[in-house]
Design an enzyme around this catalytic site. Structure first.
Site, PDB file in Angstrom:
ATOM      1  N   GLU A  53       0.802  -1.228   0.000  1.00  0.00           N
ATOM      2  CA  GLU A  53       0.000   0.000   0.000  1.00  0.00           C
ATOM      3  C   GLU A  53       0.838   1.284   0.000  1.00  0.00           C
ATOM      4  O   GLU A  53       0.665   2.163   0.848  1.00  0.00           O
ATOM      5  CB  GLU A  53      -0.987  -0.014   1.170  1.00  0.00           C
ATOM      6  CG  GLU A  53      -2.045  -1.089   1.005  1.00  0.00           C
ATOM      7  CD  GLU A  53      -3.264  -0.939   1.909  1.00  0.00           C
ATOM      8  OE1 GLU A  53      -3.240  -0.106   2.820  1.00  0.00           O
ATOM      9  OE2 GLU A  53      -4.253  -1.672   1.680  1.00  0.00           O
ATOM     10  N   GLU A  89      -5.346  -8.641   0.072  1.00  0.00           N
ATOM     11  CA  GLU A  89      -6.122  -8.311   1.272  1.00  0.00           C
ATOM     12  C   GLU A  89      -7.563  -8.040   0.870  1.00  0.00           C
ATOM     13  O   GLU A  89      -7.825  -7.434  -0.173  1.00  0.00           O
ATOM     14  CB  GLU A  89      -5.602  -7.049   1.986  1.00  0.00           C
ATOM     15  CG  GLU A  89      -4.316  -7.237   2.730  1.00  0.00           C
ATOM     16  CD  GLU A  89      -3.892  -5.991   3.499  1.00  0.00           C
ATOM     17  OE1 GLU A  89      -4.758  -5.237   3.995  1.00  0.00           O
ATOM     18  OE2 GLU A  89      -2.669  -5.779   3.587  1.00  0.00           O
TER      19      GLU A  89
HETATM   20  C1  BG6 Z   1      -4.753  -2.371   4.837  1.00  0.00           C
HETATM   21  C2  BG6 Z   1      -3.411  -2.609   5.469  1.00  0.00           C
HETATM   22  O1  BG6 Z   1      -4.829  -1.048   4.474  1.00  0.00           O
HETATM   23  O2  BG6 Z   1      -5.886  -2.496   5.609  1.00  0.00           O
HETATM   24  C3  BG6 Z   1      -3.446  -3.453   6.734  1.00  0.00           C
HETATM   25  O3  BG6 Z   1      -2.492  -3.138   4.546  1.00  0.00           O
HETATM   26  C4  BG6 Z   1      -4.644  -3.052   7.561  1.00  0.00           C
HETATM   27  O4  BG6 Z   1      -2.225  -3.301   7.401  1.00  0.00           O
HETATM   28  C5  BG6 Z   1      -5.905  -3.316   6.758  1.00  0.00           C
HETATM   29  O5  BG6 Z   1      -4.710  -3.689   8.814  1.00  0.00           O
HETATM   30  C6  BG6 Z   1      -7.187  -3.016   7.499  1.00  0.00           C
HETATM   31  O6  BG6 Z   1      -7.164  -1.715   7.974  1.00  0.00           O
HETATM   32  P1  BG6 Z   1      -7.393  -1.377   9.507  1.00  0.00           P
HETATM   33  O7  BG6 Z   1      -7.174   0.097   9.623  1.00  0.00           O
HETATM   34  O8  BG6 Z   1      -8.785  -1.763   9.826  1.00  0.00           O
HETATM   35  O9  BG6 Z   1      -6.389  -2.174  10.265  1.00  0.00           O
END
Ligand code: BG6
Length: 467
Positions: free
Chosen positions: A165, A367
Site C-alpha cells: 500500500e 487483502e
Molecule cells: C490495509 C493494510 O490497508 O488495511 C493493513 O495493509 C490493515 O495493514 C488493513 O490492517 C485493514 O485496515 P485497519 O485500519 O482496519 O487495520
C-alpha cells in the site's frame, strides 16, 4: 455480463490468508530486533499498541499448524525489516532472520506457498530518523535488505511483494511518519524513492532467482462518480488516477500516470528523478499484481469552497477530498460496516476487471476482509456469520471476475488471525482465528477457531465450488 455457467476457480488457485509483521508478531524488542516507526505508535487511551500484538513470534509453529488445518494454499505475511536489520542498514540480526527461516520452512513443510511482503508500513526507526523514504540512502538500504532476504530465503520463497500500500502511505501518511507530518512534495519524493526501491528489488530478484515472481501490493479500488454529471465523472477519473492507477502505471509501464503527473505539477510536488531512474523504472517489470481491496469510493466534483476535505464517515482519523480534485460523495446503493467501511462485493469485480484490462497481468488479492467486534461466547465459540456472508459475497464476485477473463491466481483474505488494526486497536478483528486477548488485557492468547474458519476450510476443500 451474465453467465449461465460461471467459470470455476482454476486448479491450483491460491486460497490464502494475510497478515503483516508488526500487526501480529509482538516481541517488539526481542532477540535483537531494532525499533520501527510502529514501535513509536502512541494510541489513544483504551487502544493497544503493537508491542505484544498476537504474539505470533512465540506461537509461530502453532499458528502454521492452524493454517495447515484450515487448508491454506498460500500465506501472505510481511518481513520486519528492523528484525532482520535492526538499524535498517548494516549489520544483519541472525536471530531475526532465523525466525523467518523457520516460518518459511514450516510453511513449505505443510505445502503452503509463502508470499512475502518485504515492507509493510514498519520502516526501521533508524532510517526514519535520517529522513526515511525521502532520503535516497533508504533506497540503498532497501537494496541491501533485499539482497539479504533473497540470498537467505530465495530458495524457498517464490512469490514476493515489494511494498504494501504505497498509495495509502501517501494518502494517509499519519501512522508512517511519527513526530512530523510531511508536506506533499516530501510525500511524493518518498513515493518516488519507493518506486525506485521496488524496481531495484524486482531486477535483483529476476537476476538471482529467475523462477521467482515479484510484484507490488497497492490498495486498489474502482472510484464511482456520484452522478452522470460530466463534472462528477472527471472528479472520479481524477481520484482513480491519482489514488490508484499512478501506482500500477509506474510499476507496470515504467512511467507516471499523466493525470497524476499533471496533479503533482499543479500542486508543486513532482519528485526529483536521479540520473538513471527513468530507465530503471522502465526496465523493472512485475510478474503479477497484488491487490488489496476493501471498499469502493464514490466522489463528486469539488465545490472549491473550503469544504471539500472532510473526515471519512465513522473514522475521524481519515480525511478525504481535495480542493480542485474531488470531494467525497454518497452512494445509496451500498451499506457499510460498523466501522464505516463501505461493503461493495460487485465493486471488487469492477476493480479486478479494470486492473486486468489495463495491465494484463495475473492478480493476487492480497487483502480483503471485514473488521468487526467479534465476541467470545460462553460456550467458548466465536460466531461470525457476518464475516462468512461478507466473504461469500466477495468470493462470488471473484468467480464472476474470473468468468470475465480476469487472470485471478489467488485470494488472501485479511486476516488469518486477529491482529492489531492500523489505528483502531484489537477490538476491530478480522481473523478466521480469534486470539484471546483484548485491548488492555493480554489474557490467555489462546487460538480459537471462529465459525468462519470451518466455513473457509470447506470453501478451500471444494476449490470454491461450494461457497
Ligand atoms: C490495509 C493494510 O490497508 O488495511 C493493513 O495493509 C490493515 O495493514 C488493513 O490492517 C485493514 O485496515 P485497519 O485500519 O482496519 O487495520
Amino acid at each position: 455480463m451474465f453467465y449461465r455457467h460461471p467459470k470455476p476457480f482454476p486448479d491450483g488457485f491460491l486460497w490464502g490468508a494475510s497478515t503483516s509483521s508488526y500487526q501480529v508478531e509482538g516481541a517488539w524488542n526481542e532477540d535483537g530486533k531494532g525499533m520501527s516507526v510502529q514501535d513509536l505508535h502512541t494510541p489513544p487511551a483504551g487502544i493497544t499498541d503493537f508491542k505484544v500484538a498476537s504474539d505470533h513470534y512465540h506461537h509461530m509453529e502453532e499458528d502454521v499448524a492452524l493454517m495447515a488445518e484450515l487448508g491454506l494454499k498460500a500465506y501472505r505475511f510481511s518481513i520486519s525489516w528492523s528484525r532482520v536489520m535492526p538499524e535498517g542498514d548494516g549489520a544483519v540480526n541472525e536471530a531475526g532472520l532465523a525466525f523467518y527461516d523457520r516460518l518459511v520452512d514450516a510453511l513449505v513443510a505443510h505445502d503452503i506457498t509463502p508470499v512475502a511482503t518485504m515492507f509493510h508500513f514498519d520502516l526501521p526507526l533508524a532510517l526514519h530518523e535520517r529522513g526515511g523514504w525521502a532520503n535516497r540512502a533508504t533506497v540503498d538500504a532497501f537494496e541491501r535488505y533485499a539482497l539479504v532476504l533473497f540470498e537467505r530465503l530465495g530458495d524457498r520463497i517464490k512469490m514476493w511483494l515489494t511494498i504494501n500500500e504505497q498509495n495509502v502511505m501517501v494518502i494517509h501518511p499519519n501512522a508512517m511518519n511519527p513526530g512530523r507530518l510531511p508536506e506533499a512534495p516530501e510525500l511524493y519524493q518518498q513515493s518516488h524513492n519507493m518506486f525506485v526501491a521496488s524496481a531495484k528489488a524486482t531486477l535483483m530478484l529476476h537476476e538471482m532467482w529467475p523462477d521467482a515472481k515479484i510484484g507490488p501490493a497497492p490498495n486498489i479500488t474502482a472510484i464511482y462518480p456520484q452522478s452522470c454529471d460530466p463534472a462528477d465523472v472527471v472528479a472520479a477519473d481524477n481520484w482513480e488516477s491519482i489514488r490508484c492507477w499512478n501506482y500500477l502505471d509506474v510499476a507496470c509501464f515504467g512511467r507516471y500516470n499523466p493525470i497524476a503527473w499533471a496533479y503533482m505539477e499543479e500542486k508543486g510536488c513532482t519528485p526529483v528523478f536521479e540520473e538513471g531512474d527513468a530507465e530503471l523504472l522502465a526496465a523493472a517489470k512485475p510478474d503479477y499484481l497484488g491487490v488489496n481491496y476493501y471498499a469502493t469510493a464514490t466522489v463528486a466534483a469539488p465545490k472549491n469552497d473550503g469544504t471539500d476535505r472532510a473526515a471519512r464517515a465513522g473514522d475521524q482519523q481519515v480525511m478525504l477530498g481535495e480542493e480542485g480534485v474531488y470531494r467525497s460523495g454518497a452512494n445509496d446503493h451500498l451499506t457499510a460496516t460498523e466501522y464505516g467501511w463501505i461493503i461493495d462485493p460487485i465493486g471488487m469485480r469492477t476493480t479486478l476487471r479494470r486492473v486486468a484490462s489495463r495491465y494484463g497481468l495475473p492478480i493476487l488479492i492480497t487483502e480483503n476482509g471485514l473488521g468487526a467486534r467479534d465476541t467470545l461466547e460462553a460456550d467458548g465459540r466465536v460466531h461470525d456469520p457476518y464475516r462468512i456472508d461478507y466473504l461469500r459475497r466477495h468470493f462470488e464476485q471473484a468467480q464472476l471476475a474470473i468468468s470475465d477473463g480476469v487472470n485471478l491466481i489467488g485470494y488472501c483474505p485479511w486476516s488469518f488471525m486477529d491482529l492489531v488494526s492500523t489505528h483502531q486497536g484489537y477490538g476491530k478483528r478480522y481473523g478466521f482465528v480469534y486470539i484471546d486477548r483484548d485491548e488492555e488485557d493480554i489474557r490467555s492468547m489462546a487460538r480459537i477457531r471462529k465459525d468462519s474458519f470451518a466455513w473457509y476450510k470447506h470453501v478451500i476443500e471444494t476449490n470454491g465450488a461450494e461457497l
